[in-house]
Design an enzyme around this catalytic site. Structure first.
Site, PDB file in Angstrom:
ATOM      1  N   SER A 114       0.845  -1.195   0.000  1.00 59.25           N
ATOM      2  CA  SER A 114       0.000   0.000   0.000  1.00 59.25           C
ATOM      3  C   SER A 114       0.879   1.243   0.000  1.00 59.25           C
ATOM      4  O   SER A 114       1.833   1.357   0.777  1.00 59.25           O
ATOM      5  CB  SER A 114      -0.950  -0.007   1.204  1.00 59.25           C
ATOM      6  OG  SER A 114      -0.257  -0.208   2.413  1.00 59.25           O
ATOM      7  N   GLY A 136      -0.426   4.531   0.138  1.00 51.21           N
ATOM      8  CA  GLY A 136      -1.195   5.699   0.546  1.00 51.21           C
ATOM      9  C   GLY A 136      -1.969   6.282  -0.627  1.00 51.21           C
ATOM     10  O   GLY A 136      -2.616   5.563  -1.394  1.00 51.21           O
ATOM     11  N   SER A 137      -1.874   7.594  -0.800  1.00 58.58           N
ATOM     12  CA  SER A 137      -2.617   8.275  -1.861  1.00 58.58           C
ATOM     13  C   SER A 137      -2.150   7.877  -3.260  1.00 58.58           C
ATOM     14  O   SER A 137      -2.836   8.133  -4.254  1.00 58.58           O
ATOM     15  CB  SER A 137      -2.498   9.790  -1.693  1.00 58.58           C
ATOM     16  OG  SER A 137      -1.147  10.186  -1.790  1.00 58.58           O
ATOM     17  N   GLY A 140      -1.874   4.854  -4.253  1.00 56.32           N
ATOM     18  CA  GLY A 140      -2.490   3.590  -4.640  1.00 56.32           C
ATOM     19  C   GLY A 140      -1.811   2.391  -4.008  1.00 56.32           C
ATOM     20  O   GLY A 140      -1.376   2.440  -2.853  1.00 56.32           O
ATOM     21  N   GLY A 151      -6.006   0.466   4.885  1.00 51.72           N
ATOM     22  CA  GLY A 151      -5.323  -0.763   4.500  1.00 51.72           C
ATOM     23  C   GLY A 151      -6.110  -1.998   4.900  1.00 51.72           C
ATOM     24  O   GLY A 151      -6.133  -3.006   4.179  1.00 51.72           O
ATOM     25  N   ASP A 152      -6.769  -1.924   6.056  1.00 49.57           N
ATOM     26  CA  ASP A 152      -7.591  -3.048   6.518  1.00 49.57           C
ATOM     27  C   ASP A 152      -8.806  -3.238   5.610  1.00 49.57           C
ATOM     28  O   ASP A 152      -9.193  -4.365   5.298  1.00 49.57           O
ATOM     29  CB  ASP A 152      -8.040  -2.805   7.957  1.00 49.57           C
ATOM     30  CG  ASP A 152      -6.879  -2.502   8.881  1.00 49.57           C
ATOM     31  OD1 ASP A 152      -5.811  -3.112   8.709  1.00 49.57           O
ATOM     32  OD2 ASP A 152      -7.029  -1.641   9.777  1.00 49.57           O
TER      33      ASP A 152
END
Length: 310
Positions: free
Chosen positions: A221, A223-224, A226, A252-253
């Site tokens: 992951s 973040g912003s 993608g 993320g979960d």
């Protein structure tokens, strides 16, 4: 059924404070209280999307009773092991003006050998009714560093698909048992490989190296920016449309929950990636951690861009 394992559940509090600064006093009008821990966030998201969910792990004290009660209200089956210690608290301070998130995370209780043995017995019993097991989050004191590795091995021995979202030595050990999927963020991947990943090429290279060790899917992951999804023979980058993020904690979960749902419904890898990213992005639109609106998920799914990198 999807089963989530949260070894260190928490009561989550999110405060919205404009222009938050340390060493100051604030009166908070906007507070959201919910139950969490990474596995519980997965369970909540999946339940909101209509899945049959069982949640297990350790719970203790009045906090533990509150967490269990809230999960039952959401229609989530529970089979937690009760422990003597008190379940922890997690606090997030969100500043919309400066776009910052400050988190305060308690370590959690101590788990005895007797309590750990009871959990393993319960875990083995649950596997008989599960298609996927998702074990994620921090580990309380007293639990060995091999716990996630052991859970992966037991799941595979019982023909259950194991997904792990852990970090540090717990993730290192889990990889040895070859889980179906892991989902480190970029900082956790850096810690795992031991050097600063400066570009997408290095991220992809290290992700594919982990796949060659026997992990089917590695999700990084970003973040912003993608997420990168790597298998031993394909790599994709997925990015959702730009949004006005409210609270990214738990995104993320939610991504893991969405991907697992897609797997249970036998969707293609590309469809599972898009659905997972849509769920993670939808979570960021909400104040409550581990909450998604199904309409937002469907809209974001259609707007998520997927590019094959390798």
């Amino acid at each position: 059924m999807i089963t989530t394992v949260t070894l260190n559940p928490a009561i989550d509090r999110s405060y919205i404070i404009n222009n938050f600064n340390a060493d100051n006093k604030y009166r908070v009008d906007d507070v959201t209280v919910t139950v969490g821990g990474k596995g519980i966030n997965v369970a909540k998201t999946a339940a909101l999307l209509g899945q049959r969910i069982n949640a297990t792990g350790f719970l203790g004290g009045l906090s533990g009773e509150y967490i269990k009660g809230e999960l039952i209200k959401l229609g989530i089956s529970t089979s937690f092991v009760n422990i003597a210690g008190e379940s922890r608290n997690f606090t997030a301070i969100i500043d919309p003006i400066n776009n910052t998130e400050t988190t305060v995370n308690e370590n959690g209780p101590f788990v005895t050998k007797v309590e750990l043995t009871r959990f393993i017995k319960e875990y083995i019993k649950i596997l008989k009714y599960s298609k996927i097991i998702i074990a994620s989050g921090s580990v309380p004191k007293g639990v060995p560093k091999t716990i996630y590795r052991d859970m992966v091995k037991i799941a595979k021995d019982n023909n259950v698909i194991p997904i792990i979202d852990a970090s540090g030595k717990y993730l290192e050990e889990a990889i040895k048992a070859k889980p179906y999927m892991i989902k480190p963020n970029i900082d956790e991947l850096r810690a795992l490989v031991g050097y600063d990943l400066k570009n997408e090429f290095e991220i992809v290279h290290e992700s594919r190296y982990i796949c060659k060790q026997g992990v089917d899917i590695v999700v990084i992951s970003l973040g912003s920016e993608g997420a990168i999804f790597a298998t031993k023979d394909r790599v994709f980058k997925a990015k959702a449309p730009a949004i006005n993020s409210i609270n990214t904690v738990g995104s993320g979960d939610a991504l893991v929950a969405g991907f697992a749902i897609a797997v249970t419904e036998d969707l293609s890898l590309e469809e599972a990636i898009k659905y997972g990213v849509a769920c993670g992005t939808a979570n960021a639109l909400e104040k409550e951690i581990g909450y998604v609106d199904k309409n937002n998920v469907n809209r974001l799914y259609n707007e998520t861009k997927l590019v094959r990198v390798e």
